[in-house]
Design a protein around this motif. Structure first.
Motif: not given
Ligand SMILES: [Zn+2]
Lengths: 145, 436
Positions: B377, B382-386, B389-390, B393, B411-412
């Motif tokens: 990553v 990068f983000s603070d929000i899941t 990020l998904t 992916e 997979t990160l």
């Protein structure tokens, strides 16, 4: 009116979280709030600390991916329905809340809640808090909790 | 005036002239190996081919192939075509799987090796004013020696840094004023990262060009390196068994690698039928050395996949151009019946803005092949929000499915968690073998 939150990428491997907390402890960073959001592969660790910029720097030096995010921290009366009322007001104004988490303090009358809204709704949320007398915590308040 | 070619006459000769020279040299080489290398004599006798049957380059298809196994079976000196007292240098290919291959060079062979590398250096804008920073390993591996000899021939200053000690590489780049960097592309990326981490503004370094080879890389990797180091990146290709780096090289137009056809004959063959394929068609690359004295290989099967073209290049060189190596016949992963090359996945990663640090993990679950792509990553995504990020992916997963037609799990992983390499990168872990 917002406070700074650290967001850190954590691999879903044993020891990943401990490693980060160890780095912070070794650099005398105090944790005020901690929350983890997990997926199958990774997690995002969210922290409110006493020195956000120092914490970000020491973590980056250790090759962690870190971002700093503005979040609201509000104090709601520690009684049933205290948080529900605020969340309902936000929902009614169609503010999208990305995540929330609680953190504790020595004050027994209030519960403290961190709220991250979508970027576009930051101002709307602020208006709602102000017009409804919701107590919003500043960085300075945080130091005295 | 600055030289555009190191040896203009041969580098821009007509196709007929090159072909005539190749024919003449092939005939002589075949005669010589038949007389001096027992294995070639035996193989040719078995195939019913006499040296006098080889009259021109057209007859090359009559000759038997040489494989890496043949070279191992004759370890250490069985394939040498000159008495050992004429051999002035030895090298060996990596012996990670089985016995290594020992190759030898006469004085003239070393001169030729330097000459072909000199052509590559001049094509990359090099001359006697340059500082050639060589970060290939200096050892048994052919790595650094060819470009070192080439730098000597053009009168440049060679800096034999060798591989490793990345921080020291950065210090030397800065303090010695290196202008041309030579190493593997993955090590160039490691160096580029180290330059960035040291807080050095790459555009302030005297470095202007890089000549990278010894492992496959992609156009996107080139752009990444060029951007990070603020240089122009050139390709160089070669194999220890054939000569070492320098067999082919790119010019400033970066449109394929010019094969030094006055010293090597290149063929591209169908990997299954071993019949020659047309220009532009992917196949296994096969080389024949036609000037090498100590260790001339005949129709050596490289297991590298690529294609060639004979169209004249904008740079004026007439040597055939070979594509980048698109894969290895034995690196090729077969996942659920689909041919997958790690370089294809790398292309997708770079297109989506990831650094090309990745690992492919292949396994078999319930009799079905699985592919996991681990990728680091980057701070930029990068983000603070899941869900943000998904979604990265998923986007990557979709792009891989579009390209290869197979479902991969993306997979990160944490930055710097995938090992960096100083030599050739290992990108694949195939766990299926554990179950067999
Ligand atoms: Zn060219």
């Amino acid at each position: 009116m917002t406070i700074k939150q650290l967001s850190i990428f954590v691999e879903n491997k044993s020891g990943s979280l401990a490693r980060i907390i160890d780095i912070l402890a070794a650099n005398e960073i105090d944790l005020r709030a901690l929350s983890i959001s997990e997926t199958q592969d990774f997690g995002i660790l969210r922290l409110i600390v006493n020195d956000t910029f120092k914490a970000a720097q020491v973590l980056r030096n250790e090759n962690c991916v870190v971002s700093i995010t503005d979040v609201y921290a509000i104090a709601v009366p520690d009684q049933p329905g205290g948080l529900a009322k605020v969340l309902r007001l936000l929902a009614d104004a169609q503010v999208s809340v990305e995540y929330t988490y609680a953190f504790i303090s020595n004050n027994r009358d209030y519960a403290y809640i961190a709220i991250r809204t979508a970027e576009k709704d930051v101002q709307t949320a602020k208006n709602i808090f102000m017009t409804n007398g919701t107590k919003v915590i500043s960085e300075d308040d945080l130091l005295n909790l | 005036m600055k030289k555009k070619y190191w040896q203009e006459e041969i580098e821009t000769a007509s196709l007929e002239a090159i072909s005539a020279l190749q024919s003449e040299r092939l005939v002589a080489t075949v005669k010589r190996v038949y007389e001096n290398v027992p294995m070639y004599r035996q193989r040719m006798d078995e195939a019913g081919v006499k040296p006098e049957d080889i009259k021109s380059i057209k007859d090359i298809t009559k000759l038997p192939f040489t494989t890496k196994q043949d070279l191992r079976d004759t370890y250490p000196y069985g394939m040498f075509a000159v008495p050992m007292n004429e051999v002035v240098e030895l090298h060996a290919s990596s012996g990670t799987t089985g016995k290594q291959v020992v190759v030898g060079y006469t004085k003239n062979d070393l001169h030729v090796w330097g000459e072909i590398c000199a052509r590559a250096l001049v094509a990359a804008g090099g001359d006697e004013n340059d500082f050639v920073h060589v970060s290939y390993g200096y050892g048994l591996f052919t790595g650094g020696f060819g470009v070192h000899y080439g730098a000597e021939q053009i009168g440049a200053t060679a800096i034999p840094v060798s591989a490793g000690q990345t921080k020291r590489q950065v210090t030397i780049l800065e303090d010695f004023g290196s202008t041309i960097l030579c190493c593997t592309p993955s090590y160039a990326m490691t160096i580029a990262e180290a330059v960035e981490q040291a807080g050095i503004d790459a555009s302030k370094l005297p470095l202007k060009a890089g000549i990278f080879g010894a492992e496959p890389w992609t156009e996107e990797m080139r752009e990444y390196i060029e951007d990070k180091l603020k240089i122009k990146a050139y390709d160089i290709y070669g194999l220890t068994e054939v000569m070492g780096p320098g067999v082919s090289f790119t010019c400033e137009h970066q449109c394929g690698m010019h094969v030094n056809e006055d010293h090597f004959i290149i063929e591209v063959l169908d990997p299954e039928t071993f019949e020659p394929v047309a220009d532009g068609t992917i196949g296994e690359i096969v080389f024949t050395c036609i000037t090498k004295e100590a260790f001339p290989v005949i129709r050596y099967r490289t297991k590298d996949l690529g294609y060639i073209t004979h169209e004249k290049c904008k740079c004026g060189r007439t040597f055939a151009r070979m594509s980048k190596i698109l894969g290895r016949t034995d690196d090729m992963l077969i996942i659920r019946g689909v041919n997958v090359f790690p370089s294809q996945i790398e292309t997708v990663l770079l297109e989506q803005g990831y650094a090309p640090n990745y690992l492919l993990i292949v396994d078999r679950v319930n009799n079905s092949d699985t592919l996991e792509v681990q990728v680091e990553v980057a701070a930029e995504i990068f983000s603070d929000i899941t869900s943000a990020l998904t979604s990265y992916e998923k986007k990557l997963q979709l792009a891989i499915r579009e390209l290869l037609g197979i479902q991969a799990k993306v997979t990160l992983v944490a930055p710097n968690s995938i090992p960096r390499f100083e030599g050739k990168a290992k990108r694949v872990i195939d766990n299926r073998k554990l179950h067999d």
